[in-house]
Motif scaffolding. Sequence first.
Motif, PDB file in Angstrom:
ATOM      1  N   ASN A  77     -33.943 -21.003  16.949  1.00  0.00           N
ATOM      2  CA  ASN A  77     -33.394 -22.458  16.034  1.00  0.00           C
ATOM      3  C   ASN A  77     -33.660 -23.120  16.200  1.00  0.00           C
ATOM      4  OD1 ASN A  77     -31.542 -23.208  18.575  1.00  0.00           O
ATOM      5  ND2 ASN A  77     -30.511 -21.419  18.028  1.00  0.00           N
TER       6      ASN A  77
ATOM      7  N   HIS B 263     -32.900 -25.962  17.921  1.00  0.00           N
ATOM      8  CA  HIS B 263     -32.706 -25.641  19.468  1.00  0.00           C
ATOM      9  C   HIS B 263     -33.797 -25.369  20.272  1.00  0.00           C
ATOM     10  CE1 HIS B 263     -29.290 -28.203  19.209  1.00  0.00           C
ATOM     11  NE2 HIS B 263     -28.140 -26.973  18.319  1.00  0.00           N
ATOM     12  N   THR B 264     -33.988 -23.897  19.863  1.00  0.00           N
ATOM     13  CA  THR B 264     -34.931 -23.254  20.992  1.00  0.00           C
ATOM     14  C   THR B 264     -36.121 -22.516  20.568  1.00  0.00           C
ATOM     15  OG1 THR B 264     -33.477 -20.873  20.160  1.00  0.00           O
ATOM     16  CG2 THR B 264     -32.823 -22.396  21.905  1.00  0.00           C
TER      17      THR B 264
ATOM     18  N   CYS C 166     -38.751 -28.125  19.518  1.00  0.00           N
ATOM     19  CA  CYS C 166     -38.471 -28.279  20.219  1.00  0.00           C
ATOM     20  C   CYS C 166     -39.916 -29.805  20.906  1.00  0.00           C
ATOM     21  CB  CYS C 166     -38.348 -27.680  21.311  1.00  0.00           C
ATOM     22  SG  CYS C 166     -36.872 -26.521  20.832  1.00  0.00           S
TER      23      CYS C 166
ATOM     24  N   ASP D 287     -23.263 -25.324  12.183  1.00  0.00           N
ATOM     25  CA  ASP D 287     -24.392 -24.963  13.431  1.00  0.00           C
ATOM     26  C   ASP D 287     -25.152 -25.283  12.845  1.00  0.00           C
ATOM     27  OD1 ASP D 287     -25.731 -24.504  15.111  1.00  0.00           O
ATOM     28  OD2 ASP D 287     -25.331 -21.915  14.404  1.00  0.00           O
TER      29      ASP D 287
ATOM     30  N   GLY E  66     -27.712 -25.597  15.414  1.00  0.00           N
ATOM     31  CA  GLY E  66     -28.892 -24.352  15.506  1.00  0.00           C
ATOM     32  C   GLY E  66     -29.176 -24.160  14.442  1.00  0.00           C
TER      33      GLY E  66
ATOM     34  N   ARG F 102     -29.937 -28.593   9.398  1.00  0.00           N
ATOM     35  CA  ARG F 102     -30.322 -29.033   9.678  1.00  0.00           C
ATOM     36  C   ARG F 102     -30.572 -30.527   8.453  1.00  0.00           C
ATOM     37  NH1 ARG F 102     -32.195 -30.637  15.065  1.00  0.00           N
ATOM     38  NH2 ARG F 102     -31.089 -29.553  16.498  1.00  0.00           N
TER      39      ARG F 102
END
Length: 109
Positions: free
Chosen positions: A28, A30-31, A36, A69, A71, A74
Amino acid sequence: MCNVTFFQHKSCKHIWAIISTPCGPFMNFHTCPSFCDAPAGGSVIKATPGFYRTASRACPRCDLGGVYDRGAVRMVERMGWGLHWGLDPEGGDWAVEVRMGEARGCVIL
């Protein structure tokens, strides 16, 4: 690299991004390394994403009251595009990138 789709609500004009196709299980915003671990010079180059204007999808900011959420979704404050001249579309080669003004760069919160 995860595929992202953008939506703009026809009434409030807010724009948001969702991961339409994750690049792996549990990936997602975040990961996924494509979000990232951007290179020191800027963002990772991606194919032009889908962009849809909608009235049927709920706006995460207005209709959901900002409770969603982050994740998976956005909000996008502004968008812009650029050009990449090089051999590798992923941006791993020597190339020239031209962004269409810093104020128009994509900002995902």
